[in-house]
Design a protein around this motif. Sequence first.
Motif, mmCIF file in Angstrom:
data_model
loop_
_atom_site.group_PDB
_atom_site.id
_atom_site.type_symbol
_atom_site.label_atom_id
_atom_site.label_comp_id
_atom_site.label_asym_id
_atom_site.label_seq_id
_atom_site.Cartn_x
_atom_site.Cartn_y
_atom_site.Cartn_z
ATOM 1 N N TYR A 124 0.896 -1.212 0.024
ATOM 2 C CA TYR A 124 -0.140 0.250 -0.008
ATOM 3 C C TYR A 124 0.800 1.122 -0.117
ATOM 4 C CZ TYR A 124 -3.703 -3.385 1.197
ATOM 5 O OH TYR A 124 -4.495 -4.394 1.303
ATOM 6 N N LYS A 125 1.949 1.155 -0.058
ATOM 7 C CA LYS A 125 3.019 2.212 0.026
ATOM 8 C C LYS A 125 3.942 2.572 -1.219
ATOM 9 C CE LYS A 125 2.059 3.284 4.429
ATOM 10 N NZ LYS A 125 1.659 4.722 4.866
ATOM 11 N N SER A 126 3.753 1.710 -2.046
ATOM 12 C CA SER A 126 4.431 1.650 -3.433
ATOM 13 C C SER A 126 4.647 3.018 -4.090
ATOM 14 C CB SER A 126 4.012 0.588 -4.513
ATOM 15 O OG SER A 126 2.640 0.932 -4.913
ATOM 16 N N ASP A 127 3.737 3.813 -3.880
ATOM 17 C CA ASP A 127 3.821 5.160 -4.817
ATOM 18 C C ASP A 127 3.344 6.335 -3.713
ATOM 19 O OD1 ASP A 127 1.113 4.692 -4.149
ATOM 20 O OD2 ASP A 127 0.404 5.366 -6.137
ATOM 21 N N GLU A 128 3.963 6.212 -2.519
ATOM 22 C CA GLU A 128 3.620 7.227 -1.430
ATOM 23 C C GLU A 128 3.988 8.538 -1.817
ATOM 24 O OE1 GLU A 128 4.496 6.475 2.414
ATOM 25 O OE2 GLU A 128 6.430 5.165 1.756
ATOM 26 N N ASN A 129 5.091 8.627 -2.586
ATOM 27 C CA ASN A 129 5.604 10.095 -2.903
ATOM 28 C C ASN A 129 5.238 10.438 -4.265
ATOM 29 O OD1 ASN A 129 7.249 10.396 -0.453
ATOM 30 N ND2 ASN A 129 8.708 8.778 -1.390
#
Length: 282
Positions: A121-126
């Motif tokens: 769930y954090k792969s594209d957090e930026n």
Amino acid sequence: MKHLFSLLFFALVSSLQAQNVLKFDKTNVQCEDKWIAYQMDKDSTYIFGFIYIDAQAGLTFNYEGRIKINNNGKFIRIDKIENTTNIKSRLQPSRVAIAEIPESKFTELKIEKTPKWLAIYKSDENSISRLYKWGFMYNGWNECEKALTYLEKADKIDQNYNGLQTELAFSYNALKKYEKAEICLLKAIKINPNDCYTYKELAYSYNSQGKTDDVIKTYFTMVKTCKEENYIQETAFNLAAKYYEAKDKINFKKWKIEAEKWSKTENQITKYLKLMETELNK
């Protein structure tokens, strides 16, 4: 009777110790990426798990089981770990008080601060799209300070991202940082000069700063530009309210009439205007 008193006393001590360890002072929207516990059930156990945000499903609770807290304040898992995997439920924002589980108790519960499964769930957090979406969600939950932690990062990546400046302004207006909101909204209008919601927020920002002439100019721009009559009515109402506060009967009446013409039937705004008029004429 003495034994009963002793039992009640120890039950009370146990309950107080649990309360000292778990502080029920958070809401679910304040607990993204946190291990939490819900308040004690009738059987003296606590449901616990991990709250995170799924980009598709929104705020989500990953159920991890139930715990008890013994007289020494130790956390004891009741459910077998293998029986509590992949039990997820979508959450609606709620004011029900929940507790963040202290990091000092993670070892007792055999949990990691950041679950391994969270990585997907954090792969594209930026990415700017994710930052904007998270900011939008937090604004919708009235957690505007938290929203800014995402939106201000997005602003550093691309100030012209669709909707970003208006969303930033919503946060700033809610936090009474009206000058910052105004700057963002003027940028937003340059990007999209036909967005009525942006004009509404700009008028609100001007109104909050006492820039009445600018509110009036924005209002007439909205009349020419906007299809969303509810936004136009809200702006006229805010002007009427400003004159009501100043006890300026002439200008209040003018903007009361202006606000009323944008709805064919009575609504909350027209009801408030009538109440204001009655109060002003006393």
